[in-house]
Design an enzyme around this catalytic site. Sequence first.
Site, PDB file in Angstrom:
ATOM      1  CD  GLU A 183       1.878   3.785   0.501  1.00  0.00           C
ATOM      2  OE1 GLU A 183       0.849   4.321   0.044  1.00  0.00           O
ATOM      3  OE2 GLU A 183       2.539   2.931  -0.112  1.00  0.00           O
ATOM      4  CG  ASP A 184      -2.700   4.060   1.276  1.00  0.00           C
ATOM      5  OD1 ASP A 184      -1.546   3.607   1.131  1.00  0.00           O
ATOM      6  OD2 ASP A 184      -3.668   3.624   0.627  1.00  0.00           O
ATOM      7  CG  ASP A 242      -0.466  -5.203   4.270  1.00  0.00           C
ATOM      8  OD1 ASP A 242       0.036  -6.337   4.309  1.00  0.00           O
ATOM      9  OD2 ASP A 242      -1.674  -4.987   4.430  1.00  0.00           O
ATOM     10  CG  PHE A 257      -8.642  -5.287   3.248  1.00  0.00           C
ATOM     11  CD1 PHE A 257      -7.376  -5.579   2.764  1.00  0.00           C
ATOM     12  CD2 PHE A 257      -9.444  -4.398   2.546  1.00  0.00           C
ATOM     13  CE1 PHE A 257      -6.905  -4.979   1.597  1.00  0.00           C
ATOM     14  CE2 PHE A 257      -8.981  -3.806   1.373  1.00  0.00           C
ATOM     15  CZ  PHE A 257      -7.713  -4.098   0.907  1.00  0.00           C
ATOM     16  NE  ARG A 287      -9.143   4.641  -5.123  1.00  0.00           N
ATOM     17  CZ  ARG A 287      -8.017   4.007  -4.822  1.00  0.00           C
ATOM     18  NH1 ARG A 287      -7.370   4.294  -3.717  1.00  0.00           N
ATOM     19  NH2 ARG A 287      -7.532   3.083  -5.613  1.00  0.00           N
TER      20      ARG A 287
HETATM   21  N1  HPA Z   1      -6.804  -1.613   2.880  1.00  0.00           N
HETATM   22  C1  HPA Z   1      -6.561  -1.043   1.674  1.00  0.00           C
HETATM   23  N2  HPA Z   1      -5.415  -1.173   1.021  1.00  0.00           N
HETATM   24  C2  HPA Z   1      -4.458  -1.917   1.610  1.00  0.00           C
HETATM   25  C3  HPA Z   1      -4.646  -2.532   2.858  1.00  0.00           C
HETATM   26  C4  HPA Z   1      -5.886  -2.383   3.525  1.00  0.00           C
HETATM   27  O1  HPA Z   1      -6.133  -2.899   4.642  1.00  0.00           O
HETATM   28  N3  HPA Z   1      -3.486  -3.180   3.153  1.00  0.00           N
HETATM   29  C5  HPA Z   1      -2.654  -2.941   2.116  1.00  0.00           C
HETATM   30  N4  HPA Z   1      -3.222  -2.197   1.173  1.00  0.00           N
HETATM   31 MG    MG Z   2      -0.874   2.675  -0.599  1.00  0.00          MG
END
Ligand code: HPA
Ligand code: MG
Length: 221
Positions: free
Chosen positions: A134-135, A138, A187, A200
């Site tokens: 996962e990136d 949150d 963010f 992206r």
């Molecule tokens: N950036 C992009 N996608 C996200 C973020 C963020 O800070 N937090 C949760 N999804």
């Molecule tokens: Mg994600």
Amino acid sequence: MVNSQCIEIPDGHKGYSLSNFCVPKHYEEDLENIMIPSGLIQDRIERLARDIFQDVKDEPLTALCVLKGGYRFCTDLLDKITTLNRSHGSVSVPVNVDFIRLKSYENDESTGEIHVVGGDNLSSLQGQNVLVVEDIIDTGRTMQKLLGILWKYNPKTIRVASLLVKRRTESTGYRPNFCGFEIPDKFVVGYALDYNEYFRDLNHICVINENGKHKYAVTKQ
Ligand code: HPA
Ligand code: MG
């Protein structure tokens, strides 16, 4: 199974000026600063790959890439794991890749639900050692919901690797097994993290500014 420590980026961190690094011209006006330069991202992933490799050693691994945000992290992480496979003669980790796509954000607000809008047949996860890639984590709610879905397919184990974990007061307290960086509640975009599908194509992880949020906002009818 280990829970590795993140690199902590403190709340007061000012980031790096855009003028110190190369940033696409089309995003110059839309970013506050560079939080994590791409070289540091790569160096950190190299270590995460080693930690994961040593943790799963000699068992096959099914990487489950969470699209779209996780795609760069997933390719770079798997590249580095396969490099280790070539250089550690006695230990090896056969790797398989699978994909899932979720959506939970519109503008910079969580909509509260997760939508599975794509992905392979998850029944193939049965009996597998799954590594969710996962990136960003949150609040932790999306990951907890996803894990609830995945356990229904009876994998042998599930590990989670998230490049970023955001420090949020609303956090459920969920922590991934492997984490790159713990970041302030801002963010961020770049390295496949998007704001309404933009950014992206930016190599560094950057903080978006008000101009960027406004320019790429989704207008609700
Ligand atoms: N950036 C992009 N996608 C996200 C973020 C963020 O800070 N937090 C949760 N999804
Ligand atoms: Mg994600």
